[in-house]
Each structure stands twice: as C-alpha cells, then as structure tokens.
Design a protein around this motif. Structure first.
Motif, PDB file in Angstrom:
ATOM      1  N   ALA A 235       0.839  -1.200   0.000  1.00 11.72           N
ATOM      2  CA  ALA A 235       0.000   0.000   0.000  1.00 11.72           C
ATOM      3  C   ALA A 235       0.873   1.249   0.000  1.00 11.72           C
ATOM      4  O   ALA A 235       2.027   1.222   0.461  1.00 11.72           O
ATOM      5  N   VAL A 236       0.325   2.340  -0.519  1.00 18.52           N
ATOM      6  CA  VAL A 236       1.027   3.622  -0.444  1.00 18.52           C
ATOM      7  C   VAL A 236       0.844   4.174   0.965  1.00 18.52           C
ATOM      8  O   VAL A 236      -0.276   4.332   1.444  1.00 18.52           O
ATOM      9  N   ALA A 237       1.933   4.454   1.635  1.00 26.01           N
ATOM     10  CA  ALA A 237       1.881   4.909   3.029  1.00 26.01           C
ATOM     11  C   ALA A 237       1.129   6.232   3.138  1.00 26.01           C
ATOM     12  O   ALA A 237       1.392   7.160   2.366  1.00 26.01           O
ATOM     13  N   PRO A 238       0.192   6.339   4.066  1.00 23.66           N
ATOM     14  CA  PRO A 238      -0.537   7.610   4.254  1.00 23.66           C
ATOM     15  C   PRO A 238       0.417   8.734   4.641  1.00 23.66           C
ATOM     16  O   PRO A 238       1.317   8.536   5.464  1.00 23.66           O
ATOM     17  N   ASP A 239       0.211   9.889   4.047  1.00 24.31           N
ATOM     18  CA  ASP A 239       1.063  11.033   4.370  1.00 24.31           C
ATOM     19  C   ASP A 239       0.649  11.638   5.704  1.00 24.31           C
ATOM     20  O   ASP A 239      -0.494  11.463   6.165  1.00 24.31           O
ATOM     21  N   VAL A 255      10.173  14.055   3.009  1.00 22.90           N
ATOM     22  CA  VAL A 255      11.335  13.174   3.154  1.00 22.90           C
ATOM     23  C   VAL A 255      11.398  12.169   2.015  1.00 22.90           C
ATOM     24  O   VAL A 255      12.456  11.981   1.386  1.00 22.90           O
ATOM     25  N   THR A 256      10.286  11.515   1.712  1.00 16.27           N
ATOM     26  CA  THR A 256      10.290  10.471   0.685  1.00 16.27           C
ATOM     27  C   THR A 256      10.570  11.031  -0.706  1.00 16.27           C
ATOM     28  O   THR A 256      11.096  10.316  -1.568  1.00 16.27           O
ATOM     29  N   SER A 257      10.236  12.292  -0.936  1.00 19.54           N
ATOM     30  CA  SER A 257      10.462  12.895  -2.254  1.00 19.54           C
ATOM     31  C   SER A 257      11.945  13.056  -2.574  1.00 19.54           C
ATOM     32  O   SER A 257      12.313  13.246  -3.732  1.00 19.54           O
ATOM     33  N   ASP A 294      17.050   7.062   3.784  1.00 20.25           N
ATOM     34  CA  ASP A 294      16.781   8.101   4.781  1.00 20.25           C
ATOM     35  C   ASP A 294      15.873   7.544   5.866  1.00 20.25           C
ATOM     36  O   ASP A 294      15.247   6.479   5.691  1.00 20.25           O
ATOM     37  N   VAL A 295      15.796   8.257   6.961  1.00 19.56           N
ATOM     38  CA  VAL A 295      14.980   7.848   8.104  1.00 19.56           C
ATOM     39  C   VAL A 295      14.148   9.032   8.570  1.00 19.56           C
ATOM     40  O   VAL A 295      14.638  10.171   8.575  1.00 19.56           O
ATOM     41  N   LEU A 345       9.176   0.481   5.947  1.00 20.23           N
ATOM     42  CA  LEU A 345      10.173   0.795   4.947  1.00 20.23           C
ATOM     43  C   LEU A 345       9.454   1.135   3.640  1.00 20.23           C
ATOM     44  O   LEU A 345       8.688   0.319   3.118  1.00 20.23           O
ATOM     45  N   LEU A 346       9.688   2.355   3.118  1.00 23.28           N
ATOM     46  CA  LEU A 346       8.988   2.849   1.936  1.00 23.28           C
ATOM     47  C   LEU A 346       9.948   3.015   0.767  1.00 23.28           C
ATOM     48  O   LEU A 346      11.079   3.471   0.948  1.00 23.28           O
TER      49      LEU A 346
END
Length: 373
Positions: A235-239, A255-257, A294-295, A345-346
């Motif tokens: 699933a796409v992690a909720p922002d 962060v993910t971008s 990244d974390v 982990l994304l």
C-alpha cells in the motif's frame, strides 16, 4: 513496548449501551466489618486512560451506594480509602450490585445488569487463569533458587501452553458471546497485541451484534481495521506531518520525495527496546544514506526534553517529528501503532515494502533494494 499476556491478565476497559431513562443505582456491600465513614471513590478514565474522579460516598454499616444517569455507559472503578486495588464495574443505567471483602477487593462479585453479569462470567475464568499463572511463576522462582534447571525448563514449557490456553479462552469467549462488551474489548486486545491473524480478528468483529458494533470501543476497532488496509505491504503509506524539534512542520512526503528508500521509525526516548535498536539504525543510515536511504523518526514521547535528549544521546542525525502525545498521537493512530518499536520501509514512490525490520534484517533489505536501484 510489548506486553506479555495483556489479553487475559489485567482488567479490561468496557462500555455499554443501556439507555434506561431512570438512570443507574450502584449498591455496594463490603464484608469484613469496615469502619463507618470509610470513603469510597468512584472513578473512570479520560481520553488518555488517566483516572479521573466522578463521585465519592461513605460506608455505613457495610453498605454504600451511588446513583445518577449515564448517557453512554462506561467502565468505572471503585476505590476504598487506604485499601490497595480497585473494583471494576460497568456503570450503565439500571440496578447494579457489587459485593466484596474489605481485605480482598480483587474478588468482588457483580450482578444486576446484563453486561455486568457477562463481565462477571469473564472475570471468573480470568481469575482462575491468573491464579494458575501465579502458581507457575512461584514454582519457577523456587526451582531457580534451588538451581533445579530441569524443573525450570519444564515449567517454562508449561507456561507456553498456558499462554495458548489463555489466548484460546479469550477467543472462545468473544465468539460465543457476541452480545457482550467484554467480547469487544477482547477483540481489541487481540488486535493490539497481534495475538491472532488480522483476518481472524475481522471475522470475530463481524460476528458481534449490531448493538456491540455501535459501542465506542468497537468503533475504534473498526477504525483500526480500516487503517490496517492502508498500512499493509504494497500500500502507499498515508502522508502525515508534525512538528520537528525546532518547531517547524515536516511531512512524510517532504522526506520520501528526496530519498530512494525511507524508514519511518516509531520510537520514544522512554522505550528501552527502541533505544537498544537505535545503534543498528544509525549504522545502516551511515552506510547507505549517500546511496539514497533516509529515516524519519516519529517519536511517541510526551516530554520534549526527553525526546530531544534521546536524539542527541543516541546520535540520530535524521529528521524527527512528534506531537508529544504518546500513543494518542494522530500519526500513531493512523498507522495503528499499539506498541513500539515499529517501523515501515517505503520505496521512492512511498509504497510500503517491508515492516518492523530490526537488527541484520533491516540492513539486508536496504542492501537488497538499493543494490537494484
């Protein structure tokens, strides 16, 4: 942090839906010749499970009573002045009777309303299980003192069987009593402790009566089950967003971008297992940060100084956010976090590719994914 036997050992928090316009009468009897004038306190819990005072009365000739109207029945607790422990009772409109010895209030008996009698049925068996657990623990302590390793090993195996019996008791009770508030709370605990597969939890929840599904605990379970869908692998992690230690607001997407792989780490300065895992995350971060790892630390602290000190002490150089609300944090609720450490982990698209990786498993997965990028 993980909780051993949270399903059975400990008092469950309940609510009810009786709407008798006459209100409630809670009549109590204390045996063992308590002194006249002894104070009895009626308490409940607030939104963060902190005890709050509701009413106070006194004992006269071994008797006491409370009365009122409960618009949304809920678990309350009776405390006797200068006596350890408490008596849980579902305060719902109707006539409720409670009786207990002055020196053993943990053996209180409840009757009167349907939900209190169902609760009593549950407590009777739960108390037997608690006695069995205490007996095994005492035997194990004696065997350990005598350095009787064979007996200690046998008792440990017996305790594992006991845990399974306790879990099965809770499951069977919930399935056999779909009209009981106890069942709602049992299902909630099974979900929180991940004691059974989610599919089984869903089946048990669907088996509840319509009235039980309308209770506040059931609504929370429904919300958690819905949230689980959005945090499953694939699933796409909720922002989300929250304040950083400096007071700015940072979002997960910020962060993910900028990363190929992001670890969303739920932790807290007060959480020992979290602090023990931090050196491992630091090691992986230093090794793979330049390659796109990244974390984002999501702290469930409630004290700003403890949070900031833990970041500095453990050398956590990545981004951090927190609402300082412990498990009431909206991000924790969104991700259905009931125990920490917990981690997601994304990938670069924000898709969840793994959960709760610790120790060598985290580096192995990071190396596997970044090695392909």
């Amino acid at each position: 942090m993980k909780r051993l036997l949270a399903i059975t050992l400990g008092v469950l928090f309940l609510s009810s839906c009786n709407s008798d316009p006459k209100g409630y009468t809670l009549s109590g009897t204390i045996t063992g010749e308590p002194e006249n004038g002894t104070k009895i306190f009626l308490k409940t819990t607030d939104s963060i499970n902190q005890l709050i005072d509701i009413d106070t009365t006194t004992v006269e000739n071994g008797l006491f009573s409370f009365s009122g109207n409960q618009s949304g029945p809920k678990m309350h607790y009776l405390f006797v002045d200068k006596v350890r422990g408490n008596v849980p009772v579902i305060l719902e409109n109707g006539t409720i009777e409670v009786e207990f010895p002055k020196d053993s209030i943990e053996y209180a008996k409840l009757k009167g309303t349907e939900q209190n009698e169902l609760f009593m049925d549950f407590l009777d068996e739960s108390r037997k299980l608690s006695e069995r657990a205490r007996s095994m623990q005492n035997d194990m302590r004696v065997a350990a003192q005598q350095q009787d390793t064979a007996t200690v090993t046998a008792l440990r195996e017996e305790f594992i069987e006991f845990q399974e019996d306790a879990k099965n008791f809770n499951i069977d009770f919930a399935k056999n009593n779909p009209n009981a508030f106890v069942s709602v709370l049992v299902i909630g605990n099974l979900l929180a402790t991940k004691a059974v597969p989610v599919d089984e939890i869903k089946s048990m929840f669907e088996g509840l009566t319509p009235e039980m599904k309308q209770t506040e605990p059931a609504k929370k379970i429904a919300e958690q089950l819905e949230n689980l869908k959005s945090t499953e692998i694939g699933a796409v992690a909720p922002d989300f967003s929250a304040p950083t230690p400096s007071g700015d607001v940072l979002a997960l997407s910020d962060v993910t971008s900028k990363a190929k792989l992001t670890l969303v780490d739920f932790w807290a300065g007060w959480c020992r297992p979290c602090r023990a895992e931090n050196p491992n995350i630091v090691s992986v971060y230093k090794k793979y940060h330049d390659k796109g790892f990244d974390v984002l630390g999501v702290s469930l602290d409630n004290k700003e100084d403890l949070w900031k000190n833990a970041i500095a002490s453990d050398g956590l150089e990545w981004n951090h956010i927190s609402n300082l609300q412990r498990f009431q944090d909206p991000i924790a609720r969104l991700y259905n976090i009931n125990a920490i450490p917990a981690a997601f982990l994304l990938d670069e698209n924000g898709v969840i590719v793994a959960r709760d990786l610790r120790g060598p498993a985290l580096e192995e997965k990071v190396a596997e994914i970044l090695g392909k990028s």
